[in-house]
Write a protein that holds these residues in place. Structure first.
Motif, PDB file in Angstrom:
ATOM      1  N   LEU A 143       1.165  -0.838  -0.091  1.00 51.47           N
ATOM      2  CA  LEU A 143       0.003  -0.167   0.177  1.00 51.47           C
ATOM      3  C   LEU A 143       0.862   1.168   0.091  1.00 51.47           C
ATOM      4  N   ARG A 144       2.368   0.683   0.677  1.00 50.32           N
ATOM      5  CA  ARG A 144       3.041   2.483   0.447  1.00 50.32           C
ATOM      6  C   ARG A 144       3.966   2.349  -0.278  1.00 50.32           C
ATOM      7  N   ALA A 145       3.940   1.734  -1.227  1.00 55.48           N
ATOM      8  CA  ALA A 145       4.329   1.798  -2.866  1.00 55.48           C
ATOM      9  C   ALA A 145       3.195   2.639  -3.480  1.00 55.48           C
ATOM     10  N   GLY A 146       2.016   1.143  -3.440  1.00 56.24           N
ATOM     11  CA  GLY A 146       1.184   1.989  -4.763  1.00 56.24           C
ATOM     12  C   GLY A 146       0.582   3.271  -4.114  1.00 56.24           C
ATOM     13  N   PHE A 147       0.599   3.819  -2.694  1.00 59.36           N
ATOM     14  CA  PHE A 147       0.794   5.556  -2.169  1.00 59.36           C
ATOM     15  C   PHE A 147       2.093   6.408  -2.428  1.00 59.36           C
ATOM     16  N   ALA A 148       3.082   5.870  -2.701  1.00 63.08           N
ATOM     17  CA  ALA A 148       3.647   6.414  -2.780  1.00 63.08           C
ATOM     18  C   ALA A 148       3.462   7.974  -3.610  1.00 63.08           C
ATOM     19  N   GLY A 149       4.326   9.142  -2.764  1.00 62.61           N
ATOM     20  CA  GLY A 149       3.938  10.345  -3.064  1.00 62.61           C
ATOM     21  C   GLY A 149       2.404  11.024  -2.948  1.00 62.61           C
ATOM     22  N   HIS A 150       1.460  10.617  -2.545  1.00 60.24           N
ATOM     23  CA  HIS A 150       0.162  11.153  -2.073  1.00 60.24           C
ATOM     24  C   HIS A 150      -0.119  11.041  -0.919  1.00 60.24           C
ATOM     25  N   GLU A 151      -0.801  11.826  -0.811  1.00 61.98           N
ATOM     26  CA  GLU A 151      -1.166  12.029   1.000  1.00 61.98           C
ATOM     27  C   GLU A 151      -2.390  11.264   1.033  1.00 61.98           C
ATOM     28  N   VAL A 152      -2.583   9.919   2.235  1.00 62.87           N
ATOM     29  CA  VAL A 152      -3.851   8.940   2.401  1.00 62.87           C
ATOM     30  C   VAL A 152      -3.635   9.223   3.978  1.00 62.87           C
ATOM     31  N   ARG A 153      -4.615   8.909   4.566  1.00 63.96           N
ATOM     32  CA  ARG A 153      -5.180   9.045   5.843  1.00 63.96           C
ATOM     33  C   ARG A 153      -4.757   7.176   5.641  1.00 63.96           C
ATOM     34  N   TRP A 154      -4.287   7.017   6.481  1.00 63.95           N
ATOM     35  CA  TRP A 154      -4.643   5.467   7.621  1.00 63.95           C
ATOM     36  C   TRP A 154      -5.484   5.367   8.438  1.00 63.95           C
ATOM     37  N   ILE A 155      -6.115   4.142   8.276  1.00 62.09           N
ATOM     38  CA  ILE A 155      -7.490   3.796   8.706  1.00 62.09           C
ATOM     39  C   ILE A 155      -7.671   2.377   8.819  1.00 62.09           C
ATOM     40  N   PRO A 156      -6.905   1.418  10.103  1.00 63.71           N
ATOM     41  CA  PRO A 156      -7.026   0.457   9.909  1.00 63.71           C
ATOM     42  C   PRO A 156      -8.046  -0.095  11.817  1.00 63.71           C
ATOM     43  N   GLN A 157      -8.601  -1.801  11.169  1.00 61.06           N
ATOM     44  CA  GLN A 157      -9.716  -1.555  12.168  1.00 61.06           C
ATOM     45  C   GLN A 157      -9.357  -1.222  13.614  1.00 61.06           C
ATOM     46  N   PRO A 158     -10.150  -0.438  14.584  1.00 60.19           N
ATOM     47  CA  PRO A 158      -9.308  -0.209  15.767  1.00 60.19           C
ATOM     48  C   PRO A 158      -8.293  -1.526  16.334  1.00 60.19           C
ATOM     49  N   ASP A 159      -7.230  -1.657  17.143  1.00 62.76           N
ATOM     50  CA  ASP A 159      -6.466  -2.547  17.779  1.00 62.76           C
ATOM     51  C   ASP A 159      -7.158  -3.047  18.953  1.00 62.76           C
ATOM     52  N   THR A 160      -7.430  -1.894  19.085  1.00 64.15           N
ATOM     53  CA  THR A 160      -8.339  -1.908  21.142  1.00 64.15           C
ATOM     54  C   THR A 160      -9.355  -2.864  20.892  1.00 64.15           C
ATOM     55  N   ILE A 161      -9.501  -3.263  19.668  1.00 62.47           N
ATOM     56  CA  ILE A 161     -10.511  -4.151  19.964  1.00 62.47           C
ATOM     57  C   ILE A 161     -10.488  -5.839  19.153  1.00 62.47           C
ATOM     58  N   GLY A 162      -8.878  -6.023  19.408  1.00 61.58           N
ATOM     59  CA  GLY A 162      -8.788  -7.424  19.325  1.00 61.58           C
ATOM     60  C   GLY A 162      -8.169  -7.818  18.015  1.00 61.58           C
ATOM     61  N   ASP A 163      -7.702  -9.158  17.448  1.00 61.36           N
ATOM     62  CA  ASP A 163      -8.005  -9.783  16.276  1.00 61.36           C
ATOM     63  C   ASP A 163      -9.168 -10.083  16.009  1.00 61.36           C
ATOM     64  N   THR A 164     -10.142  -9.254  15.391  1.00 62.75           N
ATOM     65  CA  THR A 164     -11.276 -10.449  15.043  1.00 62.75           C
ATOM     66  C   THR A 164     -11.734 -10.935  14.202  1.00 62.75           C
ATOM     67  N   ALA A 165     -10.363 -12.073  12.748  1.00 58.28           N
ATOM     68  CA  ALA A 165     -10.434 -12.334  12.144  1.00 58.28           C
ATOM     69  C   ALA A 165     -11.096 -12.075  10.967  1.00 58.28           C
ATOM     70  N   ALA A 166     -12.840 -13.110  10.742  1.00 59.33           N
ATOM     71  CA  ALA A 166     -13.853 -13.077   9.737  1.00 59.33           C
ATOM     72  C   ALA A 166     -14.400 -11.572   9.656  1.00 59.33           C
ATOM     73  N   ALA A 167     -14.441 -11.424  11.216  1.00 57.06           N
ATOM     74  CA  ALA A 167     -14.796 -10.230  11.200  1.00 57.06           C
ATOM     75  C   ALA A 167     -13.925  -8.129  10.894  1.00 57.06           C
ATOM     76  N   THR A 168     -12.968  -8.451  10.554  1.00 55.59           N
ATOM     77  CA  THR A 168     -11.529  -7.579  10.221  1.00 55.59           C
ATOM     78  C   THR A 168     -12.277  -7.089   9.184  1.00 55.59           C
ATOM     79  N   ALA A 169     -12.330  -7.306   8.172  1.00 57.82           N
ATOM     80  CA  ALA A 169     -12.529  -6.622   6.780  1.00 57.82           C
ATOM     81  C   ALA A 169     -14.620  -5.438   7.461  1.00 57.82           C
ATOM     82  N   ALA A 170     -15.414  -6.065   8.030  1.00 55.33           N
ATOM     83  CA  ALA A 170     -16.583  -5.245   8.227  1.00 55.33           C
ATOM     84  C   ALA A 170     -16.142  -4.311   9.141  1.00 55.33           C
ATOM     85  N   PHE A 171     -15.285  -4.818  10.507  1.00 56.15           N
ATOM     86  CA  PHE A 171     -14.743  -3.901  11.273  1.00 56.15           C
ATOM     87  C   PHE A 171     -14.019  -2.171  10.746  1.00 56.15           C
ATOM     88  N   GLN A 172     -13.114  -2.684   9.567  1.00 55.81           N
ATOM     89  CA  GLN A 172     -12.957  -1.700   8.398  1.00 55.81           C
ATOM     90  C   GLN A 172     -13.553  -0.649   8.097  1.00 55.81           C
TER      91      GLN A 172
END
Length: 361
Positions: free
Chosen positions: A294-323
């Motif tokens: 992702l860094r390589a794909g958006f190199a030179g462009h300012e983008v905001r990084w918004i992962p699933q909050p790590d404070t709710i733990g590894d939610t496995a199959a639900a991760t993408a929905a939480f993202q």
């Protein structure tokens, strides 16, 4: 897999997570960044985890009532409670009936239910002396089926399993249902429970570079409708494209870069149109491959990084929905988001990967 530029619209969402029950609880928790990890409780079945992130507010019989919940397992309770919040929540009721479909992502359904029934067949006096009310819980599509039964959702009912990418694969399936006219509303999301069975499966399959992972649980569900059926001001994001693929453990980075390029090309968009990127962020080498791509794909462009909050733990199959719901939450507080794009990506240790391209409304 691809969509036309004018795709379906996310018109609502809800979640049950370690932050609490409902959309408002998730928004508050994501904004505050408060931790949810607590010590594993002694006294039950032994688990290898010292700390876990649990949706403690979800006591199934208290939240859903005693009727129909006597034998309900954890993963089904998470799904039924989340869909209830969406169907009857403050953001408006969803009609039931044949025009409403449900697509739910999962890993295996409930690993705990599967193992419990298998154990019962071995330790009881005769193999067939098991509680028959528990048998449906061992079927992978039990959570989706119970949601349909509880709320009268008579349209297509589908369960998809693709590891951490399940939420995005479910999103693409939902998009296709709408595009083909099979439904007018699709409730689409993913669910994962925490249980001793899952904890031990993770512990035995975890690589040396994945130590220190805190497991979590939860469910997030979106309401999708055709763009023409959503009034101005009601939509949250338009689904422009969903791309998926499979890669070996050393090829996740290049394969993911290719999927993102395809999604942008299909939507007629450019990298500078992207406001935010949401990586799935698995632990270890796989997560580093995702971030590097992702860094390589958006190199030179300012983008905001918004992962699933790590404070709710590894939610496995639900991760993408939480993202996705994390991106929608962040977009509410950022004036730069409206009209721009968000890229949501997912990679799984078994080789499944996917990305979704959303236009924030």
């Amino acid at each position: 897999m691809a969509t036309a530029t004018r795709g379906p619209v996310i018109a609502g969402w809800s979640a049950v997570s370690p932050y609490g029950i409902g959309r408002d609880a998730f928004v508050e928790g994501a904004r505050s960044g408060r931790g949810t990890a607590t010590a594993s409780e002694p006294g039950g079945e032994p688990v290898p985890d010292e700390r876990v992130c649990l949706a403690r507010d979800l006591v199934i019989k208290e939240v859903l009532g005693r009727k129909g919940t006597r034998s309900m397992d954890r993963v089904t309770g998470l799904a039924v409670a989340t869909v209830r919040e969406l169907v009857t929540g403050a953001d408006g009721a969803t009609e039931s009936g044949a025009d409403v479909a449900l697509v739910l992502g999962t890993t295996t359904g409930s690993a705990q239910s599967m193992m419990d029934i298998t154990r019962d067949t071995l330790i009881h006096e005769k193999p067939f002396y098991i509680d028959p009310s528990h048998i449906p819980n061992a079927i992978m599509n039990c959570p989706a089926g119970q949601c349909a039964i509880w709320y009268g959702l008579k349209g297509p009912n589908t369960t998809v399993a693709a590891g951490r990418s399940s939420g995005l694969i479910a999103l693409n399936y939902a998009r296709r249902l709408l595009a083909s006219g099979r439904a007018m509303t699709v409730l689409c999301g993913a669910v994962e429970e925490y249980s001793p069975a899952r904890a031990w499966l993770e512990w035995h399959t975890r690589g040396d570079d994945e130590t220190g992972v805190v497991l979590g649980e939860g469910c997030a569900v979106l309401r999708l409708r055709p763009a023409e059926a959503v009034a101005d001001g009601e939509g949250l994001a338009e689904v422009l494209a969903v791309e998926a693929g499979v890669a070996g453990p050393d090829g996740a980075g290049p394969a993911l870069e290719s999927a993102v390029r395809r999604a942008l090309r299909r939507a007629g968009a450019a990298r500078e149109d992207v406001w935010a990127v949401s990586p799935s962020g698995p632990a270890g080498l796989l997560g580093e491959q995702e971030r590097t791509a992702l860094r390589a794909g958006f190199a030179g462009h300012e983008v905001r990084w918004i992962p699933q909050p790590d404070t709710i733990g590894d939610t496995a199959a639900a991760t993408a929905a939480f993202q996705i719901v994390s991106v929608l939450t962040a977009a509410q507080d950022d004036d730069r988001a409206a009209g721009r794009l968000a890229v949501v990506t997912s990679v799984d240790r078994d080789g499944a990967l996917a990305c979704a391209l959303l236009r924030l409304l």
